[in-house]
Each structure stands twice: as C-alpha cells, then as structure tokens.
Write a protein that holds these residues in place. Sequence first.
Motif, PDB file in Angstrom:
ATOM      1  N   CYS A 149       0.826  -1.213   0.000  1.00 57.73           N
ATOM      2  CA  CYS A 149       0.000   0.000   0.000  1.00 57.73           C
ATOM      3  C   CYS A 149       0.861   1.264   0.000  1.00 57.73           C
ATOM      4  N   GLY A 150       2.075   1.167   0.526  1.00 57.96           N
ATOM      5  CA  GLY A 150       2.984   2.316   0.473  1.00 57.96           C
ATOM      6  C   GLY A 150       2.802   3.332   1.585  1.00 57.96           C
ATOM      7  N   LEU A 151       1.939   3.046   2.564  1.00 58.35           N
ATOM      8  CA  LEU A 151       1.747   4.027   3.647  1.00 58.35           C
ATOM      9  C   LEU A 151       3.031   4.221   4.449  1.00 58.35           C
ATOM     10  N   CYS A 152       3.842   3.152   4.573  1.00 58.21           N
ATOM     11  CA  CYS A 152       5.109   3.273   5.308  1.00 58.21           C
ATOM     12  C   CYS A 152       6.079   4.171   4.552  1.00 58.21           C
ATOM     13  N   ILE A 153       6.036   4.091   3.226  1.00 61.36           N
ATOM     14  CA  ILE A 153       6.957   4.892   2.410  1.00 61.36           C
ATOM     15  C   ILE A 153       6.697   6.383   2.636  1.00 61.36           C
ATOM     16  N   ASP A 154       5.410   6.741   2.762  1.00 59.56           N
ATOM     17  CA  ASP A 154       5.045   8.158   2.928  1.00 59.56           C
ATOM     18  C   ASP A 154       5.535   8.736   4.247  1.00 59.56           C
ATOM     19  N   VAL A 155       5.534   7.918   5.303  1.00 61.15           N
ATOM     20  CA  VAL A 155       5.815   8.485   6.620  1.00 61.15           C
ATOM     21  C   VAL A 155       7.278   8.349   7.035  1.00 61.15           C
ATOM     22  N   PRO A 174      -3.129 -13.529   8.259  1.00 61.17           N
ATOM     23  CA  PRO A 174      -3.055 -12.330   7.418  1.00 61.17           C
ATOM     24  C   PRO A 174      -4.462 -11.788   7.166  1.00 61.17           C
ATOM     25  N   THR A 175      -4.623 -10.477   7.233  1.00 60.82           N
ATOM     26  CA  THR A 175      -5.972  -9.922   7.099  1.00 60.82           C
ATOM     27  C   THR A 175      -6.430  -9.961   5.643  1.00 60.82           C
ATOM     28  N   HIS A 176      -7.745  -9.939   5.465  1.00 61.62           N
ATOM     29  CA  HIS A 176      -8.301  -9.982   4.110  1.00 61.62           C
ATOM     30  C   HIS A 176      -8.540  -8.577   3.573  1.00 61.62           C
ATOM     31  N   TYR A 177      -8.174  -7.562   4.356  1.00 58.74           N
ATOM     32  CA  TYR A 177      -8.489  -6.187   3.943  1.00 58.74           C
ATOM     33  C   TYR A 177      -7.706  -5.774   2.696  1.00 58.74           C
ATOM     34  N   CYS A 178      -8.262  -4.814   1.969  1.00 55.83           N
ATOM     35  CA  CYS A 178      -7.604  -4.316   0.764  1.00 55.83           C
ATOM     36  C   CYS A 178      -6.289  -3.621   1.143  1.00 55.83           C
ATOM     37  N   PRO A 179      -5.357  -3.496   0.215  1.00 55.69           N
ATOM     38  CA  PRO A 179      -4.122  -2.762   0.497  1.00 55.69           C
ATOM     39  C   PRO A 179      -4.427  -1.331   0.944  1.00 55.69           C
ATOM     40  N   GLY A 180      -3.837  -0.923   2.040  1.00 56.68           N
ATOM     41  CA  GLY A 180      -4.006   0.445   2.523  1.00 56.68           C
ATOM     42  C   GLY A 180      -5.206   0.649   3.417  1.00 56.68           C
ATOM     43  N   CYS A 181      -6.053  -0.391   3.572  1.00 58.68           N
ATOM     44  CA  CYS A 181      -7.239  -0.226   4.425  1.00 58.68           C
ATOM     45  C   CYS A 181      -6.804  -0.041   5.871  1.00 58.68           C
ATOM     46  N   THR A 182      -7.328   0.987   6.521  1.00 58.04           N
ATOM     47  CA  THR A 182      -6.867   1.303   7.868  1.00 58.04           C
ATOM     48  C   THR A 182      -7.554   0.462   8.947  1.00 58.04           C
ATOM     49  N   ILE A 212     -10.028   5.209   6.014  1.00 62.50           N
ATOM     50  CA  ILE A 212     -10.068   5.357   4.558  1.00 62.50           C
ATOM     51  C   ILE A 212     -10.531   4.071   3.897  1.00 62.50           C
ATOM     52  N   CYS A 213     -11.042   4.206   2.675  1.00 59.65           N
ATOM     53  CA  CYS A 213     -11.451   3.058   1.874  1.00 59.65           C
ATOM     54  C   CYS A 213     -10.925   3.282   0.463  1.00 59.65           C
ATOM     55  N   PRO A 214      -9.629   3.050   0.243  1.00 64.21           N
ATOM     56  CA  PRO A 214      -9.051   3.373  -1.066  1.00 64.21           C
ATOM     57  C   PRO A 214      -9.767   2.677  -2.221  1.00 64.21           C
ATOM     58  N   THR A 215     -10.155   1.417  -2.021  1.00 62.87           N
ATOM     59  CA  THR A 215     -10.781   0.658  -3.107  1.00 62.87           C
ATOM     60  C   THR A 215     -12.067   1.324  -3.574  1.00 62.87           C
ATOM     61  N   ASN A 216     -12.959   1.640  -2.619  1.00 66.90           N
ATOM     62  CA  ASN A 216     -14.261   2.153  -3.031  1.00 66.90           C
ATOM     63  C   ASN A 216     -14.278   3.655  -3.214  1.00 66.90           C
ATOM     64  N   TRP A 217     -13.320   4.349  -2.658  1.00 69.32           N
ATOM     65  CA  TRP A 217     -13.201   5.772  -2.973  1.00 69.32           C
ATOM     66  C   TRP A 217     -12.569   5.968  -4.359  1.00 69.32           C
ATOM     67  N   GLY A 218     -11.932   4.912  -4.856  1.00 72.27           N
ATOM     68  CA  GLY A 218     -11.283   4.995  -6.157  1.00 72.27           C
ATOM     69  C   GLY A 218     -10.008   5.803  -6.136  1.00 72.27           C
ATOM     70  N   LEU A 219      -9.327   5.789  -5.005  1.00 74.63           N
ATOM     71  CA  LEU A 219      -8.094   6.556  -4.858  1.00 74.63           C
ATOM     72  C   LEU A 219      -6.979   5.636  -4.366  1.00 74.63           C
ATOM     73  N   SER A 220      -5.753   6.085  -4.525  1.00 70.58           N
ATOM     74  CA  SER A 220      -4.644   5.334  -3.947  1.00 70.58           C
ATOM     75  C   SER A 220      -4.664   5.549  -2.434  1.00 70.58           C
ATOM     76  N   PRO A 221      -3.985   4.690  -1.665  1.00 73.49           N
ATOM     77  CA  PRO A 221      -3.951   4.914  -0.215  1.00 73.49           C
ATOM     78  C   PRO A 221      -3.445   6.300   0.151  1.00 73.49           C
ATOM     79  N   GLN A 222      -2.463   6.791  -0.579  1.00 73.20           N
ATOM     80  CA  GLN A 222      -1.914   8.121  -0.289  1.00 73.20           C
ATOM     81  C   GLN A 222      -2.948   9.208  -0.579  1.00 73.20           C
ATOM     82  N   GLU A 223      -3.602   9.112  -1.752  1.00 71.88           N
ATOM     83  CA  GLU A 223      -4.641  10.092  -2.097  1.00 71.88           C
ATOM     84  C   GLU A 223      -5.814  10.013  -1.122  1.00 71.88           C
TER      85      GLU A 223
END
Lengths: 69, 249
Positions: free
Chosen positions: A14-20, B15-23, B212-223
């Motif tokens: 996901c890259g969240l670690c890269i950002d921080v 390991p969790t089933h959550y999408c990448p970047g899901c908080t 955040i919900c990157p998948t359904n917001w249609g954004l990258s985790p950073q965005e």
Amino acid sequence: MAQVTFREDICKGCGLCIDVCPKHIIQFSERLNTKGYHSATVPDGDMEKCIACTFCAMMCPDVAIEVVP
Amino acid sequence: MPITFTKPRGLTDAPTHYCPGCTHGIVHRLVAEVLEELGVLDKAIGVAPVGCSVLAFEYFACDVFEAAHGRAPAVATGVKRAKPDSVVFTYQGDGDLAAIGTAEIVHAATRGEKITTVFVNNAIYGMTGGQMAPTTLPGQVTETSPYGRDTNIAGFPIRVSEMISTLDGAAYVERVSVDSVKNVLKAKMAIKRAFECQIEGIGFSLVEVLSICPTNWGLSPQESMDWLRDHMLPYYPLGVKKDKTKESE
C-alpha cells in the motif's frame, strides 16, 4: 544499528510506510511477493540511515513491520 | 536486543483480508495493543459486526462473538450483563453502526451499558461494493450516488459521536483519525481511555475512528489520506465529545 524487518509475504504494497518514513529509505521491492504485490523494503546500504522511529510500523495496516533499535 | 516495535499479542498470525491500505488493520492493532497493555486480553470479549470487519474474530486473539448486522451492541449488552467481569467491546463500521444498527447503539448508549464501541467511519459501504452510507459526505460520489450525494434526496450525514454524546448514559465519546502517525497515537490514547472507562465502570464509551477506503473511494492509499484530511475532517471534527471520567474524579 537500527533494523527494520518487513514480513514481505504479509505486505500488500500500500505504500503508507513509504510516505511516513522521515529518512525516505523505504521503497517498493522489484520482486513480487506470494500475494503478487511489490512489497516494501529498504535497499541494501540504506538501513544504516534508519533511526528506529517506528513510524512505518505504526502506519502499517498489516503489522508487517518489526523494528529493533 | 529489545524490540522497539512488533506485532501485539492481541492479534493472531492470520493475514488480514483487507484491501491494500485499508486502515482497519491499524485500528485492529490499536485495539489489540490496548487490550494487551491494560492486561485484559484474557477476559476481553469482542463482538464483530457485519461489513468489511466481519472476519475480525479471525484476527483478535481473544474471544469474539459474531453479531447479526448492526446488533453488536445488543449482543455485547448480553455478554457484559452475563459476565460483568469481562471487558466487552464491539468493533463496528459505519454501515453497521450508523445505518441498520442505529437503534442498538443509541439504546445501548442511553442505557449506559458498560461496554466499549470502536466505530470505524470510512463514509462508504465497503464490503458490498461502495454504496452510499449514512456517513457519506454531501456531494461524495459512490456507486449509488453517481452524481454525488444530493442532500435534498438523501439527507445529511450523521455525526454519530455528537449524537451519542448527547445521551446521559454515554460516559466517554471521542472522534479520532488514523491519517497520520500523530493521529494514530492519539487514536490509541482514545481507545485506551475508552476501555479504562469501561473497566472503571463509569459507563458506555465510544471511539469513532475516521478511516479510509481506497478501493471504493477509487483513490490510492496516499490520495485517500489526503481526501480524508481535506473532506472528512471539516465535516467530522476530531476531539473529545464527552468525558464523564473527568467529572467523576
């Protein structure tokens, strides 16, 4: 020397670690992990810049990072 | 060599089933760390919701019930009354808590049930594919509001923390976010306070975590993190909404 360990097969890239990372030493690996993601990693030689702040580990949603000082 | 940071005992190895970047993963870890630090992991009983975090029982290393959609506070009420010494928490999303489960959470709060609710608000229905939720922001584009949420038709988002804080049974209500390291640390302190509130028997506690919900917001985790800061924080202001723990000191 501080050491950050990434459980690469847990990482979802996901890259969240890269950002921080305040030292900007984390980047995506060129290899794919077993899930098919480019996992986060610290390139050889950059690990000595790590200050063990644990920011990367605190933002990692998959608890894939371990930090030793 | 001492380890500065490692996985808490309160989480399983699954390991969790959550999408990448899901908080969700961050919030899971915070809850697990707090249970471990308070030394209540052995007597903690969680109640999992329906939604993205429906499989939370796989990830928490304590006893976890699975409740029907929205009914986690009702199940938690029963668990806590049957086993008053246990530490009972519900872990719910916004589709679960603020939509189908509004009655349960409001009445559990007003009864002053001594349970803790961790409420993850990502302003959208995640598991079902990104439909408009009660917490979806005005103008926010979702699968079922392709032109943005029209408040003339769909009404306004619910500020759950503010609503719950008006109830006399609620003892501790705080809204936090996990968009930055600083806010993650604050979120952990809030969750810890909420559990302490339960352990001290003061009353119902709720922590709303903006997520955040990157998948359904249609954004990258950073965005997504930027979107949360730019759009959610103005509508959902962070902070302690109610704190009876100070009054009782």
